[in-house]
Design a protein around this motif. Structure first.
Motif, PDB file in Angstrom:
ATOM      1  N   UNK A 130       8.426   9.382  -1.068  1.00  0.00           N
ATOM      2  CA  UNK A 130       9.231   8.339  -0.429  1.00  0.00           C
ATOM      3  C   UNK A 130       8.473   7.713   0.726  1.00  0.00           C
ATOM      4  N   UNK A 131       8.690   6.414   0.917  1.00  0.00           N
ATOM      5  CA  UNK A 131       8.132   5.695   2.066  1.00  0.00           C
ATOM      6  C   UNK A 131       9.252   4.844   2.659  1.00  0.00           C
ATOM      7  N   UNK A 144      11.844   3.430  -0.189  1.00  0.00           N
ATOM      8  CA  UNK A 144      11.472   3.417  -1.600  1.00  0.00           C
ATOM      9  C   UNK A 144      11.174   4.852  -1.983  1.00  0.00           C
ATOM     10  N   UNK A 145      11.812   5.342  -3.041  1.00  0.00           N
ATOM     11  CA  UNK A 145      11.645   6.751  -3.399  1.00  0.00           C
ATOM     12  C   UNK A 145      11.321   6.922  -4.871  1.00  0.00           C
ATOM     13  N   UNK A 205       0.837  -1.201   0.000  1.00  0.00           N
ATOM     14  CA  UNK A 205       0.000   0.000   0.000  1.00  0.00           C
ATOM     15  C   UNK A 205       0.872   1.251   0.000  1.00  0.00           C
ATOM     16  N   UNK A 206       2.004   1.178   0.669  1.00  0.00           N
ATOM     17  CA  UNK A 206       2.940   2.306   0.641  1.00  0.00           C
ATOM     18  C   UNK A 206       3.490   2.517  -0.763  1.00  0.00           C
ATOM     19  N   UNK A 207       3.762   1.421  -1.449  1.00  0.00           N
ATOM     20  CA  UNK A 207       4.222   1.533  -2.835  1.00  0.00           C
ATOM     21  C   UNK A 207       3.168   2.235  -3.688  1.00  0.00           C
ATOM     22  N   UNK A 216       7.079   6.274   9.754  1.00  0.00           N
ATOM     23  CA  UNK A 216       7.078   7.667   9.322  1.00  0.00           C
ATOM     24  C   UNK A 216       8.515   8.117   9.082  1.00  0.00           C
ATOM     25  N   UNK A 217       8.852   8.583   7.865  1.00  0.00           N
ATOM     26  CA  UNK A 217      10.231   9.015   7.593  1.00  0.00           C
ATOM     27  C   UNK A 217      10.762  10.028   8.603  1.00  0.00           C
TER      28      UNK A 217
END
Length: 484
Positions: A233-234, A328-329, A221-223, A244-245
Motif C-alpha cells: 500500500x502507498x 492505493x493497496x 512511482x509509488x504505483x 509514509x503510511x
C-alpha cells in the motif's frame, strides 16, 4: 572463444554488488560522503571491499550517540531519529560540507554525492522488525543543481545481522542506480532489489526530485512499488504528495472508504459525510485523532486488464483535489486492509461501504486460500471494535431500498450475517440523501466518454471543472461546445 553457443537463452546479466561498487570507485569524478546511523557502516563497507575507494570516499561516519548526533545535525522536534526529517538534515549537512571543503576550480569535473541512512533494526525481543530512511543527494553534471532520491524501508528479516547485510546491498543498488539508471526511473526502482529477495525488505515510500527527475510523477512511482510487489500500500496527502503510511495512521482512529471512484460522485461524498458523522459519535473516537482514507484497490485498477496509469492518476487527482487522503493497496479482501491498519493502530476502525460490497464480503469464494476459510477471515476482520457503516441501495425497477435489515446473502452465510448484524458490527447509514440514489459511477463515466450532457450535476462541486480542464477520463469537448 565463442560468447554464445547453440541453445543459449537471452537473460538479463545483473552486475554483482562488488562490480557495481567497483564501477563507482573507478569513476574519477564521483566523489562523496557516507553517513549511516543505526545499522553499522554496511553500505560503505561494500565500497571499501571492492577496492579503489580512495578516490571516491571523502568521508564515512556513524554518529550513533544521540547527543553527538544532535550536535552535528540538530535536534528533531519530536525527539525521534529514524525520520524523514533526520535523513534530510543528514543529506543537507554532509553535501554542504563537501561543497564547502572541496575547491571547484581544482576539481571542475567532480560529481558530488552524499549518501545517508538512519535505521532501527530488529529489537532484542524480536517484536518490532525495524525500519529506516535511506537517501542520496548527488550530481550528474557538476554545473547542475543536485538530484535526490529518498525512500522508506521496512525490514522483514528476523535477525539484525541479516538486516544489516540487506541494507548494505540496497545502498549500493541505490547509488549505482542513481548514477547509471537515472534516465529510466522505472528500471532504477526495480534494480533496487538486485540480489535481494522481496520478502526481506519492503519499500513503501519513494520520492525523486531534481533536474534529472523533473518529469517524474512520484505518485506513479509509488504505483510501481505496488505493481512490482515491493509493498502492499502507498498513500498520498491532499496535496498529492507521497506520504509514509505510518506517519498518517499511527495511533489513529481510521475510517476507510473503498471504491473505484471512476469518477468520484455525490454518492461517494454522501457516504463519507454520513459515515464520518456516525463514526465520530462512537466511544473513544476523537476528531483530532481520526483519519479518513479513500482507498482504491489494485484489483479495481485492473478492472479492464492491465493497470491504466493515466486512469489511476485521474482518480487520485480528483480525490486529492477534494481534500482527501488517498490510499492505493493490493488488498482484494477487506480483512487484509484491516490487518494492514492494525500494524499502526489499536484504536477504533470503521469501513463505509455499499450493499454490493457487503454481499461480496460474505462470499466464500474469496477465502478458499485460507485454512480457516471465511471464519478465519471474519476473525481478522471483526476481531476489534470495527464497524461497517452500510449505505443503502435503491432498486431502479421497484424503487425498494436494500439495507442491513433486508440484505440477502447466500443461505449458508445467513446465520453468520445475523450474528454480526445483531452484535452491532453492521449498522445502517440512515441520514442519507435520497436524491443520490440514481447516481452510478459507471453511468457517469459513460456519459463523459460519449460527450453527453448532464453528468456534471452528479459530481461534487468543482470536480466537473477539473475533468474538463484536464480532459480526464477521455473527456473531449464537442466541436459545438468549443466553438461557443
Amino acid at each position: 572463444m565463442p560468447e554464445t553457443i547453440i541453445g543459449d537463452k537471452e537473460f538479463e546479466n545483473i552486475p554483482s554488488i562488488k562490480s557495481k561498487a567497483l564501477r563507482i570507485n573507478l569513476n574519477e569524478n564521483i566523489y562523496g560522503t557516507f553517513a549511516e546511523i543505526g545499522a553499522g557502516q554496511e553500505t560503505v563497507r561494500n565500497f571499501f571491499r571492492a577496492g579503489g575507494a580512495s578516490g571516491t570516499i571523502a568521508k564515512t561516519m556513524s554518529a550513533y550517540d544521540k547527543d553527538f548526533s544532535d550536535a552535528i545535525y540538530g535536534i528533531e522536534e519530536d525527539g525521534r531519529y529514524v525520520t524523514e526529517s533526520r535523513l534530510q538534515k543528514m543529506l543537507s549537512h554532509e553535501f554542504d560540507l563537501i561543497e564547502e571543503r572541496i575547491n571547484r576550480e581544482k576539481h571542475p569535473n567532480r560529481l558530488f554525492f552524499s549518501y545517508a541512512n538512519t535505521v532501527a533494526t530488529i529489537d532484542f525481543a524480536k517484536k518490532y522488525k525495524g525500519h529506516g530512511w535511506v537517501g542520496i543527494r548527488y550530481q550528474i553534471d557538476p554545473k547542475e543543481p543536485y538530484n535526490e532520491i529518498t525512500l522508506h524501508i521496512r525490514f522483514h528479516e528476523n535477525d539484525a545481522q541479516l538486516q544489516q547485510i540487506t541494507l548494505g546491498i540496497l545502498g549500493v543498488n541505490l547509488i549505482y542506480g542513481a548514477y547509471y539508471k537515472y534516465d529510466q526511473p522505472n528500471k532504477l526502482l526495480r534494480y533496487l532489489y538486485d540480489h535481494i529477495d522481496k520478502d526481506k525488505i519492503e519499500i513503501d515510500t519513494i520520492n525523486f526530485s531534481g533536474p534529472r527527475f523533473k518529469d517524474v510523477d512520484n505518485r506513479l512511482m509509488s504505483l510501481q512499488l505496488i505493481k512490482n510487489g515491493m509493498t502492499d500500500a502507498v498513500m498520498f496527502d491532499p496535496d498529492g504528495h507521497n506520504i509514509l503510511p505510518a506517519r498518517i495512521l499511527y495511533k489513529k482512529n481510521i475510517l476507510a472508504l473503498r471504491g473505484s471512484f471512476r469518477p468520484v460522485t455525490k454518492v461517494n461524498i454522501d457516504m463519507f459525510e454520513r459515515s464520518y458523522e456516525m463514526f465520530l459519535k462512537e466511544n473513544r473516537v476523537e476528531k483530532d485523532r481520526t483519519e479518513v482514507i479513500f482507498e482504491i484497490t489494485l484489483s479495481n485498477l485492473r478492472a479492464e486488464g492491465e493497470i491504466d496509469e493515466e486512469d489511476f492518476m485521474d482518480r487520485a487527482r480528483l480525490l486529492c483535489s477534494l481534500g482527501h487522503t488517498v490510499m492505493i493497496s493490493n488488498f482484494q479482501e477487506y480483512y487484509k486492509l484491516v490487518e494492514y491498519f492494525s500494524r499502526y493502530t489499536k484504536m477504533r476502525m470503521g469501513l463505509a461501504m455499499g450493499v454490493n460490497n457487503l454481499v461480496d464480503i460474505f462470499d466464500e469464494k474469496y477465502y478458499r486460500h485460507l485454512s480457516g476459510g471465511i471464519l478465519e477471515a471474519f476473525g481478522k476482520l471483526f476481531f476489534k471494535d470495527l464497524k461497517v457503516y452500510l449505505y443503502p441501495m435503491k432498486d431502479p425497477e421497484t424503487g425498494e431500498y436494500t439495507t442491513s435489515e433486508n440484505l440477502k446473502v447466500h443461505p449458508r452465510m445467513k446465520e453468520l450475517y445475523k450474528f454480526f448484524k445483531y452484535n452491532g458490527k453492521v449498522v445502517d447509514i440512515t441520514d442519507y440523501n435520497p436524491d443520490n440514489m440514481e447516481i452510478f459511477s459507471r453511468e457517469v463515466l459513460g456519459m463523459i466518454e460519449k460527450g453527453e450532457d448532464g453528468w456534471e450535476q452528479m459530481l461534487p462541486p468543482g470536480v466537473s471543472e477539473i475533468i474538463k480542464e484536464k480532459q480526464l477520463f477521455n473527456y473531449r469537448p464537442t466541436a459545438e461546445k468549443v466553438d461557443s
